[in-house]
Design a protein around this motif. Structure first.
Motif, PDB file in Angstrom:
ATOM      1  N   UNK A 816       0.837  -0.885   0.173  1.00  0.00           N
ATOM      2  CA  UNK A 816       0.007   0.069  -0.114  1.00  0.00           C
ATOM      3  C   UNK A 816       1.088   1.161  -0.032  1.00  0.00           C
ATOM      4  N   UNK A 817       1.809   1.203   0.724  1.00  0.00           N
ATOM      5  CA  UNK A 817       2.884   2.449   0.953  1.00  0.00           C
ATOM      6  C   UNK A 817       3.648   2.474  -0.514  1.00  0.00           C
ATOM      7  N   UNK A 818       3.735   1.546  -1.205  1.00  0.00           N
ATOM      8  CA  UNK A 818       4.423   1.508  -2.330  1.00  0.00           C
ATOM      9  C   UNK A 818       3.760   2.430  -3.396  1.00  0.00           C
ATOM     10  N   UNK A 819       2.418   1.916  -3.591  1.00  0.00           N
ATOM     11  CA  UNK A 819       1.588   2.707  -4.421  1.00  0.00           C
ATOM     12  C   UNK A 819       1.235   4.145  -4.283  1.00  0.00           C
ATOM     13  N   UNK A 820       1.081   4.430  -2.822  1.00  0.00           N
ATOM     14  CA  UNK A 820       0.887   5.959  -2.304  1.00  0.00           C
ATOM     15  C   UNK A 820       2.303   6.644  -2.578  1.00  0.00           C
ATOM     16  N   UNK A 821       3.417   6.259  -2.416  1.00  0.00           N
ATOM     17  CA  UNK A 821       4.722   6.808  -2.613  1.00  0.00           C
ATOM     18  C   UNK A 821       4.934   6.832  -4.072  1.00  0.00           C
ATOM     19  N   UNK A 844      -6.247   6.015  -2.196  1.00  0.00           N
ATOM     20  CA  UNK A 844      -6.888   4.684  -1.808  1.00  0.00           C
ATOM     21  C   UNK A 844      -8.391   5.003  -2.267  1.00  0.00           C
ATOM     22  N   UNK A 845      -8.997   5.976  -2.057  1.00  0.00           N
ATOM     23  CA  UNK A 845     -10.527   6.318  -2.340  1.00  0.00           C
ATOM     24  C   UNK A 845     -10.712   6.322  -3.941  1.00  0.00           C
ATOM     25  N   UNK A 858      -9.498  -1.698 -14.145  1.00  0.00           N
ATOM     26  CA  UNK A 858     -10.299  -0.295 -13.877  1.00  0.00           C
ATOM     27  C   UNK A 858      -9.996   0.891 -14.748  1.00  0.00           C
ATOM     28  N   UNK A 859      -9.835   0.407 -15.864  1.00  0.00           N
ATOM     29  CA  UNK A 859      -9.313   1.552 -16.959  1.00  0.00           C
ATOM     30  C   UNK A 859     -10.660   2.616 -17.074  1.00  0.00           C
ATOM     31  N   UNK A 860     -10.276   3.862 -17.207  1.00  0.00           N
ATOM     32  CA  UNK A 860     -11.462   4.784 -17.273  1.00  0.00           C
ATOM     33  C   UNK A 860     -11.697   5.181 -15.786  1.00  0.00           C
ATOM     34  N   UNK A 861     -12.092   4.356 -14.874  1.00  0.00           N
ATOM     35  CA  UNK A 861     -12.854   4.491 -13.789  1.00  0.00           C
ATOM     36  C   UNK A 861     -11.506   4.984 -12.628  1.00  0.00           C
ATOM     37  N   UNK A 862     -10.454   4.386 -12.673  1.00  0.00           N
ATOM     38  CA  UNK A 862      -9.450   4.676 -11.999  1.00  0.00           C
ATOM     39  C   UNK A 862      -8.761   6.205 -12.097  1.00  0.00           C
ATOM     40  N   UNK A 863      -8.779   6.503 -13.606  1.00  0.00           N
ATOM     41  CA  UNK A 863      -8.257   7.639 -13.995  1.00  0.00           C
ATOM     42  C   UNK A 863      -9.205   8.734 -13.636  1.00  0.00           C
ATOM     43  N   UNK A 864     -10.429   8.655 -13.916  1.00  0.00           N
ATOM     44  CA  UNK A 864     -11.340   9.774 -13.786  1.00  0.00           C
ATOM     45  C   UNK A 864     -11.504  10.135 -12.027  1.00  0.00           C
ATOM     46  N   UNK A 865     -11.412   8.875 -11.350  1.00  0.00           N
ATOM     47  CA  UNK A 865     -11.424   9.098  -9.781  1.00  0.00           C
ATOM     48  C   UNK A 865     -10.221   9.887  -9.152  1.00  0.00           C
ATOM     49  N   UNK A 866      -9.229   9.491  -9.730  1.00  0.00           N
ATOM     50  CA  UNK A 866      -7.853  10.219  -9.508  1.00  0.00           C
ATOM     51  C   UNK A 866      -7.810  11.462  -9.881  1.00  0.00           C
TER      52      UNK A 866
END
Length: 912
Positions: A816-821, A844-845, A858-866
């Motif tokens: 988890x820390x790896x993705x956050x960093x 995370x959210x 999660x293509x499209x959904x992850x990008x839009x949320x971020x």
């Protein structure tokens, strides 16, 4: 008496004494010699099928649909090529304009008007009213498909796709998929084959000529023409399959003619079905029609349906069968088996013959009182058989790769194998004659009188020494075939027949040689041994079946069976029963090891390709398609070009650490010792699988596959994978709380971003409000209970190993820390910064919300949320887009080639 030519090794009074010509001449359609007795009364108990659904029509529908998809893809990918071909052809435009004296529009009108009219008139003259209606329906459906396709592509198609199907008209691009072409193609397809309809033949030629003209005059595009033709073919074949086509199978008088050409003078032909009473010749003679039944001419063929309600008089000299209702006739019971007036069950051997193959089977009775079996091969049914044989030979090693592609070739192959089996001394029904009529070939076989299939054999007959004798006989018949180089390939419970002679000694018949092979390989013969062992084990158990094999086979063959004990090596019918008898193959392996401790029972790779290969190929195609169609390379290139390369490298490195963290958790929770390096490679491979599976599904499937391949029982492997996923969720929530406490001003309420806090609070309130509703609580508990039931036993075990439990939780923290960093480093690459807890919450959210979108990774959904999260936190929208694209490149797209290489490595090592 005189009649058709004789065929086959047997000669008796039922055969005509005309000179023998053999099966080949009969197969080629040599007519029977005429005679007075050829016009004798023949009774046929059958239910003809006037209309049938051809599997070839379904195959044509699938092929046409795939063709449409391929043309659409090529119109985008190879747009330059298709456009160049169109332009090259259109260079003849000027010359054609000088030659043609009829305007192109007039030519199109003539084709659209006169082609359908000519075809429909011919069908009307032939009194084919139903086919007229079907042809009109095919034209209407083709036109509808063309219109729907144009509307769909215009509304949802990409610019490249629309451009590929368009022509330039007055400076504008015009989408061209001519609907009238789809309509005419649908009509001509439904009207019948060009070989039987003169107007259909020249109408296709006229249509092709008109399409060539409109193509070179620049009115339509080449892909548009191809799509229209394929849509018309799809529409016509769909109408044919739904409505059915006129049967060309041999029934009634034609069936009798085919039997006579095989060298027999039938008195009765009875269709054999699983639930039908088989009729004996003497019993049929005893049946009396109703009192009001009119006289039937003595030179007619009389046809009963299976309900015994309709009698049809058929004149063998007429081409058309004319039916007349002559009253109720009860189908009599078979004289051999009838007792106390009850209807006798169908003869077990004949019923087994119907179940063993996808062919019609008839009981043939002749004047000498002997009964024979007639197997009818119908041309329209050979498509399925050909595809099945080709697929099995393509996939499975050791099988002959050639497949018969015509009815004549199938009949010749079947006859050759039947003769070869008889010559090898195998107890199998002799092939006594072959005849042909219409689109059918009849094979007249000796009847295995008194035999019962292994499927129907009572259990008590397989007990004791008598049962052992049956098992020994089965192995003996197979050994004789193998000694002559023959293999069977489809050993099922219906091809093994057993009967007892007057002394009570058992005899085994081996039937159904249609899928067999001559001059077979060693592997092919060992596959037969494996099938026979599994077949016998289904009836007498693994231990006793193996004991019979040990008595009949040398140790070398017994040892060779072990690696072949796989479901793929079994024919479909046996495979279904083996799956129902759970654990049977494992019992056979254990029994084999007990007999031969040195034997290797590790499954051998006998498939040229399997599910893994298909999945791998599918993933590769999906990956390439997704990359080509979804990535805007210009935007990504510009975003990366503006980023600090050192922070880009740091973001990639932090993302790579997540593999190690996930592997640490997986290895710690594994019930078997799992090398950390192998676990890391599995997580890398998950980066490739995520291209074709929703977020989290692909890596979990690979983890499960890794555990099962290393010998972990499936329930334990499922529980372990579920524990890994639950622990990731718990650690993520706990880490979010810890980050908010230690990076803020001392409490949860000190979170820097009010927007993020409001979002989290809203989600929490919604969850609590939902759980206050009893129905919602029950639904949530029903969804959560299976997971908890899976995880709890494994979690209880892990509680007794606190070191491994902490190691697994620590791996989740690292991941988890790896993705956050990595996300934070992507921000820094563009000179932006946020509080680390904001970065963690946004990631995370946003990742959780984006993962709800059922797209690969999660293509499209992850990008839009971020992007939305970064914008809400105060990052300018343009920079938020660049940061998100950079983050997705380093943690998703750039990892795909690495994941592919890892997956290939693990496949070669046998870990996946």
């Amino acid at each position: 008496m005189s009649g058709a030519s004789a065929a086959g090794p047997a000669r008796d009074p039922s055969h005509d004494p005309a000179p023998a010509t053999g099966p080949l001449q009969a197969l080629l359609g040599q007519p029977a010699a005429g005679g007075d007795d050829d016009q004798a009364l023949v009774r046929v108990v059958d239910t003809p099928e006037p209309r049938v659904r051809h599997p070839s029509d379904m195959l044509g529908m699938v092929t046409s649909a795939l063709g449409v998809a391929l043309v659409l893809v090529l119109s985008v990918v190879a747009h330059a090529t298709t456009e160049g071909v169109t332009q090259d052809v259109q260079t003849f435009n000027t010359l054609l304009a000088r030659i043609l004296f009829i305007p192109v529009q007039v030519l199109e009108g003539l084709v659209t008007l006169f082609v359908p009219a000519a075809v429909l008139i011919e069908l009307g003259v032939r009194r084919l009213g139903r086919q007229v209606v079907e042809s009109i329906c095919g034209a209407a459906l083709g036109l509808l498909l063309g219109v729907v396709t144009v509307v769909t592509i215009s509304s949802f198609g990409s610019d490249e796709l629309i451009r590929g199907l368009s022509v330039r008209d007055d400076g504008e691009w015009l989408l061209t998929i001519p609907g009238y072409v789809s309509a005419i193609a649908g009509l001509l397809t439904t009207a019948g084959p060009r070989t039987r309809r003169r107007t259909v033949r020249w109408s296709w030629n006229v249509l092709y000529l008109a399409l060539f003209i409109v193509l070179i005059t620049g009115q339509v595009s080449l892909p548009g023409i191809l799509v229209a033709l394929l849509l018309g073919r799809l529409a016509g074949q769909a109408v044919q399959y739904v409505s059915g086509v006129r049967s060309e199978r041999a029934y009634g008088a034609d069936l009798v003619t085919a039997v006579r050409r095989a060298g027999f003078r039938p008195t009765v032909l009875v269709r054999v079905r699983d639930s039908q009473t088989v009729v004996d010749a003497d019993a049929v003679d005893a049946a009396e029609p109703a009192a009001d039944a009119p006289d039937v001419p003595a030179d007619s063929v009389v046809s009963y349906d299976t309900t015994g309600d309709v009698v049809t008089a058929v004149d063998p000299a007429d081409d058309d069968v004319a039916g007349i209702h002559v009253g109720s006739v009860s189908a009599p019971a078979e004289a051999d088996g009838a007792a106390d007036g009850d209807d006798a069950p169908a003869d077990p051997a004949a019923v087994a013959l119907t179940r063993a193959g996808d062919n019609r089977v008839y009981a043939l009775f002749t004047g000498d009182g002997r009964r024979r079996d007639v197997v009818v091969l119908d041309g329209d049914r050979q498509v399925i058989g050909t595809l099945t044989r080709a697929w099995r030979a393509l996939r499975l090693r050791g099988l002959e790769g050639r497949a018969a592609i015509s009815l004549k070739a199938v009949a010749e192959r079947t006859a050759l194998l039947a003769y070869a089996a008889s010559a090898a001394g195998v107890r199998t029904p002799r092939l006594e004659g072959i005849g042909v009529a219409d689109d059918s070939v009849v094979l007249v076989h000796e009847h295995a009188r008194g035999a019962v299939s292994l499927r129907d054999l009572p259990d008590d007959r397989l007990d004791g020494p008598r049962g052992d004798a049956i098992l020994a006989e089965a192995w003996e018949q197979l050994r004789r075939a193998h000694d002559a180089g023959l293999t069977h390939h489809t050993l099922t419970p219906d091809v093994l027949l057993v009967h007892h002679d007057e002394a009570g000694d058992p005899h085994v018949w081996l039937t159904g040689w249609e899928q067999g092979e001559i001059a077979s390989s060693v592997l092919s013969r060992r596959l037969d041994l494996t099938q026979m062992l599994a077949l016998l084990a289904l009836r007498v158990g693994a231990g006793r079946a193996l004991a019979s094999a040990v008595r009949a086979l040398p140790d070398e063959d017994i040892a060779a069976i072990g690696p072949l004990l796989q479901s793929i090596a079994l024919p479909p019918a046996t495979r279904v029963e083996v799956r129902r008898a759970k654990g049977l193959l494992d019992e056979l392996r254990e029994a084999l090891v007990e007999r031969l401790p040195q034997a290797d029972v590790q499954p051998q790779n006998i498939t040229r390709f399997g599910a893994r290969t298909i999945i791998m190929l599918t993933l590769t195609i999906v990956a390439v398609t997704v990359i080509v169609t979804t990535i805007n390379f210009e935007e990504i290139a510009s975003a990366i070009a503006e980023a600090n390369p050192w922070w880009v490298a740091a973001s990639f490195a932090f993302g790579a650490i997540t593999w190690f963290g996930a592997a640490l958790t997986f290895s710690a929770f594994s019930p078997e010792k799992l090398p950390l390096w192998r676990a890391t490679l599995t997580q890398m491979a998950g980066s490739f699988v995520s291209l074709a599976a929703p977020a989290g599904i692909g890596p979990a499937a690979l983890n499960l596959r890794m555990l099962t391949r290393r010998g972990v029982a499936t329930p334990m492997a499922v529980a372990t994978v579920a524990l890994v996923q639950v622990s990731q969720f718990v650690v993520t929530v706990l880490l979010l709380v810890v980050l908010s406490i230690f990076t803020g001003s001392g409490g949860l309420i000190e979170l820097p971003s009010t927007t993020v806090l409001i979002a989290i609070s809203g989600v929490g309130l919604a969850v609590v409000a939902t759980l206050l509703v009893p129905a919602a609580r029950r639904w949530a508990w029903e969804k959560a209970r299976p997971i908890l039931e899976q995880v709890w036993p494994r979690l209880s075990q892990m509680m007794g190993q606190p070191g491994r439990l902490m190691l697994g939780l620590g791996g989740n923290v690292v991941m988890t820390l790896g993705y956050v960093l990595a996300f934070d480093a992507a921000l820094a690459a563009f000179g932006q910064s946020l509080n680390l807890v904001d970065v963690a919450v946004i990631y995370l959210v946003g990742n959780a919300l984006g993962a709800l979108v059922p797209t690969p990774g999660g293509l499209g959904g992850v990008e839009g949320a971020l992007i939305a999260g970064l914008t809400a936190a105060g990052i300018p929208a343009s920079l938020a887009f660049s940061v998100t694209m950079l983050y997705r490149v380093v943690t998703y797209w750039a990892r795909v080639p690495i994941g592919w290489a890892a997956m290939r490595f693990l496949e070669r090592k046998g870990d996946l």
